[in-house]
Structure formats: C-alpha cells, structure tokens
Design a protein around this motif. Structure first.
Motif, mmCIF file in Angstrom:
data_model
loop_
_atom_site.group_PDB
_atom_site.id
_atom_site.type_symbol
_atom_site.label_atom_id
_atom_site.label_comp_id
_atom_site.label_asym_id
_atom_site.label_seq_id
_atom_site.Cartn_x
_atom_site.Cartn_y
_atom_site.Cartn_z
ATOM 1 N N ALA A 66 1.354 -1.552 -0.163
ATOM 2 C CA ALA A 66 -0.052 -0.496 -0.116
ATOM 3 C C ALA A 66 0.942 1.229 -0.028
ATOM 4 C CB ALA A 66 -0.749 0.091 1.579
ATOM 5 N N VAL A 67 0.504 1.845 -0.901
ATOM 6 C CA VAL A 67 1.339 3.551 -0.408
ATOM 7 C C VAL A 67 -0.025 4.908 -0.200
ATOM 8 C CG1 VAL A 67 2.344 4.987 -2.270
ATOM 9 C CG2 VAL A 67 2.873 2.872 -2.660
ATOM 10 N N VAL A 68 0.730 5.853 0.081
ATOM 11 C CA VAL A 68 0.339 7.009 0.323
ATOM 12 C C VAL A 68 1.183 7.961 -0.315
ATOM 13 C CG1 VAL A 68 -0.878 8.597 1.922
ATOM 14 C CG2 VAL A 68 -1.531 6.137 1.857
ATOM 15 N N SER A 69 0.878 8.621 -1.116
ATOM 16 C CA SER A 69 1.334 9.628 -1.569
ATOM 17 C C SER A 69 0.875 11.249 -1.748
ATOM 18 C CB SER A 69 1.913 8.893 -2.847
ATOM 19 O OG SER A 69 3.771 10.278 -3.840
ATOM 20 N N PRO A 70 1.254 11.665 -0.612
ATOM 21 C CA PRO A 70 0.470 13.669 -0.899
ATOM 22 C C PRO A 70 0.936 14.410 -1.787
ATOM 23 C CG PRO A 70 1.929 13.218 1.582
ATOM 24 C CD PRO A 70 2.036 12.098 0.070
ATOM 25 N N PHE A 71 -0.005 15.323 -1.978
ATOM 26 C CA PHE A 71 0.819 16.374 -2.721
ATOM 27 C C PHE A 71 0.162 17.492 -2.361
ATOM 28 C CE2 PHE A 71 0.975 19.493 -6.505
ATOM 29 C CZ PHE A 71 1.675 19.710 -6.599
#
Length: 87
Positions: A66-71
């Motif tokens: 799983a990945v969470v990539s904020p921007f």
C-alpha cells in the motif's frame, strides 16, 4: 477554513493537480495508467473559495503493498487524511 474533498477523482482531474510538479508526482502520474490504476484512488482537496484543487493524495492498495503519496497544501492533505480514506 472548510475544505471540499473529492475522494475518488477521475483521471483528468487527478492529472491536472499532479502535473503541477511532474517530477515529485512521477509515480502517481504513472499510476493513472494500467496496470496499477485499478488499485488507485486519487483524492483531491480545495478550499471553498478556490477554483481548482490545492492538494492531492494517491491512495494505492495493491494486494502486495500500500502507498499513500501526498502533494500540495499541507492543510488540504490533512483534510483528505482526516476522512479516513486509508484503512
């Protein structure tokens, strides 16, 4: 301040935000295409007075990881994460 959240934006809306920094978001942009697109959601956030999203989070739930990539705007990212989209 109130944030409006789109919990699962379409590809065009997600790309519009992610393309603001294509180097930082290169993996998220790549995840708009197969094979990983089926495992992804792109949540977007914008202030009530804004005309376009100011923050985004890629939420990728692959069977193996799983990945969470904020921007974007930190408060917008916090508003997305406060919705408990990640579980």
């Amino acid at each position: 301040m109130t944030w409006q959240i789109t919990p699962d934006a379409d590809d065009a809306a997600a790309y519009t935000v992610l393309a603001r920094d294509r180097i930082w978001n290169c993996f998220a942009i790549a995840d708009l295409a197969p094979p990983f697109r089926q495992y992804c959601r792109f949540a977007l956030a914008w202030r009530d007075d804004a005309t376009e999203p100011e923050a985004a989070c890629l939420i990728l739930r692959h069977p193996a990881f799983a990945v969470v990539s904020p921007f974007g705007d930190a408060a917008g990212v916090a508003a997305i994460l406060a919705l408990s989209l990640i579980h």
